[in-house]
Write a protein that holds these residues in place. Sequence first.
Motif, PDB file in Angstrom:
ATOM      1  N   ALA A  31       0.880  -1.096  -0.063  1.00 57.72           N
ATOM      2  CA  ALA A  31       0.040  -0.120   0.025  1.00 57.72           C
ATOM      3  C   ALA A  31       0.775   1.240  -0.182  1.00 57.72           C
ATOM      4  O   ALA A  31       0.539   2.110  -0.723  1.00 57.72           O
ATOM      5  CB  ALA A  31      -0.902   0.010   1.116  1.00 57.72           C
ATOM      6  N   ALA A  32       2.146   1.302   0.800  1.00 59.42           N
ATOM      7  CA  ALA A  32       2.892   2.459   0.985  1.00 59.42           C
ATOM      8  C   ALA A  32       3.273   2.570  -0.602  1.00 59.42           C
ATOM      9  O   ALA A  32       3.316   3.695  -1.030  1.00 59.42           O
ATOM     10  CB  ALA A  32       3.919   2.020   1.845  1.00 59.42           C
ATOM     11  N   ARG A  33       3.948   1.577  -1.086  1.00 58.82           N
ATOM     12  CA  ARG A  33       4.579   1.610  -2.462  1.00 58.82           C
ATOM     13  C   ARG A  33       3.418   2.251  -3.613  1.00 58.82           C
ATOM     14  O   ARG A  33       3.942   2.802  -4.547  1.00 58.82           O
ATOM     15  CB  ARG A  33       4.998   0.539  -3.144  1.00 58.82           C
ATOM     16  N   ALA A  34       2.217   1.824  -3.428  1.00 63.06           N
ATOM     17  CA  ALA A  34       1.157   2.154  -4.448  1.00 63.06           C
ATOM     18  C   ALA A  34       0.811   3.715  -4.192  1.00 63.06           C
ATOM     19  O   ALA A  34       0.720   4.421  -5.110  1.00 63.06           O
ATOM     20  CB  ALA A  34      -0.228   1.454  -4.211  1.00 63.06           C
ATOM     21  N   LEU A  35       1.005   3.928  -3.039  1.00 60.38           N
ATOM     22  CA  LEU A  35       0.744   5.634  -2.798  1.00 60.38           C
ATOM     23  C   LEU A  35       2.072   6.355  -3.061  1.00 60.38           C
ATOM     24  O   LEU A  35       1.853   7.695  -3.229  1.00 60.38           O
ATOM     25  CB  LEU A  35       0.486   5.624  -1.021  1.00 60.38           C
TER      26      LEU A  35
END
Length: 83
Positions: A31-35
């Motif tokens: 999720a952090a990478r997607a954001l």
Amino acid sequence: MTAPTPAEIRSVLLDLVRRRGPDKTVCPSEAARALAPTGWRELMEDVRQEAYRLADDGLVDITQQGRRVDGRTAGGPIRVRLR
């Protein structure tokens, strides 16, 4: 980079676990990478906190080694799965 809002983090987490399916998990780092593809590490605590709130709301489980845990007190890496 403007930090994502809790609602944006929540949306991304829910989208990831829904796409993965009920018996699969995602790492909060996904999720952090997607954001934020660069600088994602800076978002990890915010993503974890939102995952804990989603678990509190009964939408996801926080797991370690396939078992549901309280992410706030668990030591080590966690995973998130659709409840």
